[in-house]
Design a protein around this motif. Structure first.
Motif, PDB file in Angstrom:
ATOM      1  N   MET A 193       0.833  -1.210  -0.135  1.00 59.21           N
ATOM      2  CA  MET A 193       0.133   0.037   0.109  1.00 59.21           C
ATOM      3  C   MET A 193       0.977   1.223  -0.060  1.00 59.21           C
ATOM      4  N   GLN A 194       0.731   2.278  -0.854  1.00 62.84           N
ATOM      5  CA  GLN A 194       1.152   3.359  -1.004  1.00 62.84           C
ATOM      6  C   GLN A 194       0.411   4.460  -0.463  1.00 62.84           C
ATOM      7  N   LEU A 195       1.037   5.364   0.177  1.00 61.36           N
ATOM      8  CA  LEU A 195       0.027   6.714   0.560  1.00 61.36           C
ATOM      9  C   LEU A 195       0.411   7.781  -0.195  1.00 61.36           C
ATOM     10  N   SER A 196      -0.554   8.437  -0.730  1.00 64.07           N
ATOM     11  CA  SER A 196      -0.580   9.709  -1.408  1.00 64.07           C
ATOM     12  C   SER A 196       0.200  11.044  -0.817  1.00 64.07           C
ATOM     13  N   GLU A 197       0.350  11.681  -1.337  1.00 63.86           N
ATOM     14  CA  GLU A 197       1.328  12.982  -0.704  1.00 63.86           C
ATOM     15  C   GLU A 197       0.133  13.625   0.121  1.00 63.86           C
ATOM     16  N   ASN A 198      -1.238  13.440  -0.273  1.00 49.85           N
ATOM     17  CA  ASN A 198      -2.403  14.110   0.701  1.00 49.85           C
ATOM     18  C   ASN A 198      -2.359  13.447   2.030  1.00 49.85           C
ATOM     19  N   ALA A 199      -2.329  12.162   1.881  1.00 50.48           N
ATOM     20  CA  ALA A 199      -2.611  11.223   2.800  1.00 50.48           C
ATOM     21  C   ALA A 199      -1.393  11.583   3.892  1.00 50.48           C
ATOM     22  N   LYS A 200      -0.293  11.471   3.233  1.00 60.51           N
ATOM     23  CA  LYS A 200       0.881  11.827   4.252  1.00 60.51           C
ATOM     24  C   LYS A 200       0.774  13.346   4.805  1.00 60.51           C
ATOM     25  N   LYS A 201       0.175  14.354   4.051  1.00 59.53           N
ATOM     26  CA  LYS A 201       0.145  15.634   4.636  1.00 59.53           C
ATOM     27  C   LYS A 201      -0.722  15.695   6.039  1.00 59.53           C
ATOM     28  N   TYR A 202      -2.122  14.881   5.696  1.00 54.53           N
ATOM     29  CA  TYR A 202      -3.203  14.586   6.501  1.00 54.53           C
ATOM     30  C   TYR A 202      -2.545  13.948   7.793  1.00 54.53           C
ATOM     31  N   LEU A 203      -1.642  12.796   7.736  1.00 52.32           N
ATOM     32  CA  LEU A 203      -1.272  12.110   8.874  1.00 52.32           C
ATOM     33  C   LEU A 203      -0.163  12.919   9.548  1.00 52.32           C
ATOM     34  N   GLU A 235      -0.351  16.240   9.643  1.00 52.37           N
ATOM     35  CA  GLU A 235      -1.068  17.085  10.412  1.00 52.37           C
ATOM     36  C   GLU A 235      -1.618  16.689  11.775  1.00 52.37           C
ATOM     37  N   ALA A 236      -2.446  15.531  11.508  1.00 52.36           N
ATOM     38  CA  ALA A 236      -3.058  14.683  12.526  1.00 52.36           C
ATOM     39  C   ALA A 236      -1.752  14.533  13.765  1.00 52.36           C
ATOM     40  N   SER A 237      -0.638  14.178  13.421  1.00 54.12           N
ATOM     41  CA  SER A 237       0.329  13.828  14.202  1.00 54.12           C
ATOM     42  C   SER A 237       0.684  15.112  15.329  1.00 54.12           C
ATOM     43  N   LYS A 238       0.651  16.333  14.362  1.00 50.22           N
ATOM     44  CA  LYS A 238       0.873  17.505  15.341  1.00 50.22           C
ATOM     45  C   LYS A 238      -0.172  17.858  16.113  1.00 50.22           C
ATOM     46  N   TRP A 239      -1.326  17.727  15.716  1.00 51.30           N
ATOM     47  CA  TRP A 239      -2.624  17.918  16.696  1.00 51.30           C
ATOM     48  C   TRP A 239      -2.558  16.902  17.817  1.00 51.30           C
ATOM     49  N   ALA A 240      -2.234  15.713  17.589  1.00 52.16           N
ATOM     50  CA  ALA A 240      -2.127  14.693  18.601  1.00 52.16           C
ATOM     51  C   ALA A 240      -0.800  15.130  19.575  1.00 52.16           C
ATOM     52  N   ASN A 241       0.282  15.411  19.262  1.00 59.11           N
ATOM     53  CA  ASN A 241       1.217  15.982  20.161  1.00 59.11           C
ATOM     54  C   ASN A 241       0.789  17.124  20.956  1.00 59.11           C
ATOM     55  N   PHE A 242       0.200  18.175  20.313  1.00 56.81           N
ATOM     56  CA  PHE A 242      -0.344  19.414  21.196  1.00 56.81           C
ATOM     57  C   PHE A 242      -1.422  18.924  22.329  1.00 56.81           C
ATOM     58  N   PRO A 287      -4.809   7.009  28.230  1.00 58.44           N
ATOM     59  CA  PRO A 287      -4.992   7.237  26.769  1.00 58.44           C
ATOM     60  C   PRO A 287      -4.030   8.410  26.268  1.00 58.44           C
ATOM     61  N   VAL A 288      -3.704   9.427  27.182  1.00 52.99           N
ATOM     62  CA  VAL A 288      -2.812  10.344  26.643  1.00 52.99           C
ATOM     63  C   VAL A 288      -1.486  10.216  26.237  1.00 52.99           C
ATOM     64  N   PHE A 289      -0.891   9.087  26.962  1.00 57.57           N
ATOM     65  CA  PHE A 289       0.069   8.422  26.501  1.00 57.57           C
ATOM     66  C   PHE A 289       0.001   7.703  25.140  1.00 57.57           C
ATOM     67  N   PHE A 290      -0.764   7.078  24.808  1.00 61.19           N
ATOM     68  CA  PHE A 290      -0.983   6.432  23.554  1.00 61.19           C
ATOM     69  C   PHE A 290      -1.176   7.384  22.664  1.00 61.19           C
ATOM     70  N   LEU A 291      -1.869   8.532  22.861  1.00 65.95           N
ATOM     71  CA  LEU A 291      -2.204   9.507  21.734  1.00 65.95           C
ATOM     72  C   LEU A 291      -0.550  10.153  21.519  1.00 65.95           C
ATOM     73  N   PHE A 292       0.022  10.438  22.646  1.00 67.39           N
ATOM     74  CA  PHE A 292       1.617  11.082  22.402  1.00 67.39           C
ATOM     75  C   PHE A 292       2.500  10.224  21.471  1.00 67.39           C
ATOM     76  N   GLN A 293       2.434   8.717  21.919  1.00 66.99           N
ATOM     77  CA  GLN A 293       3.146   7.708  21.035  1.00 66.99           C
ATOM     78  C   GLN A 293       2.562   7.870  19.514  1.00 66.99           C
ATOM     79  N   PHE A 294       1.235   7.881  19.167  1.00 68.52           N
ATOM     80  CA  PHE A 294       0.639   8.012  18.061  1.00 68.52           C
ATOM     81  C   PHE A 294       1.327   9.278  17.317  1.00 68.52           C
ATOM     82  N   GLY A 295       1.414  10.278  18.016  1.00 71.56           N
ATOM     83  CA  GLY A 295       1.790  11.645  17.398  1.00 71.56           C
ATOM     84  C   GLY A 295       3.208  11.627  17.018  1.00 71.56           C
TER      85      GLY A 295
END
Length: 136
Positions: A1-11, A13-20, A73-81
């Motif tokens: 499975m390949q990720l498109s550039e949009n998918a990478k961009k969304y992930l 951005e999601a990781s930045k929000w998850a870290n925040f 759950p906060v630690f899981f979210l941090f690891q995801f980010g």
């Protein structure tokens, strides 16, 4: 499975929000721990019987338990980010899988917690209704 550039961009951005959100969650956890140590001395000054027969230590214990539950759950979210961001930047599929696994764990924990609290509140409502019928 390949990720498109949009998918990478969304992930990314999601990781930045998850870290925040996770960092903010860690701050809240720290405040809960501080509150757990100070609440008993704050409540010790209240008039006798104003706590409904509960010890100020109960409230300290409650805040520590809440902080412990909230940490998971906060630690899981941090690891995801962290891992998802690293995976996108390094183009590492294994890190991405690990990050998504932690996101799944985060949502699974939140879902289980939701079910537990829903059942708990339903029991409280039923207990209150039966108490009102038979005692009132």
């Amino acid at each position: 499975m390949q990720l498109s550039e949009n998918a990478k961009k969304y992930l990314l951005e999601a990781s930045k929000w998850a870290n925040f959100i996770a960092i903010f969650g860690f701050i809240i956890i720290g405040l809960l721990v501080i509150m757990s140590f100070s609440i008993s001395s704050i409540m010790a000054g209240l008039p006798e019987g104003s706590l409904g027969g509960l010890s100020p230590r109960f409230f300290s214990f409650f805040y520590l338990i809440a902080a412990g539950i909230y940490f998971i759950p906060v630690f899981f979210l941090f690891q995801f980010g962290q891992k998802t961001r690293q995976a996108i930047l390094e183009d590492d599929h294994n890190l991405l899988a690990f990050g998504l696994k932690k996101l799944k764990s985060h949502y699974k924990f939140i879902g289980i917690l939701f079910i537990v609290f829903t059942v708990f509140y339903l029991f409280l409502i039923l207990f209150g209704a039966f108490g009102a019928l038979f005692l009132g």
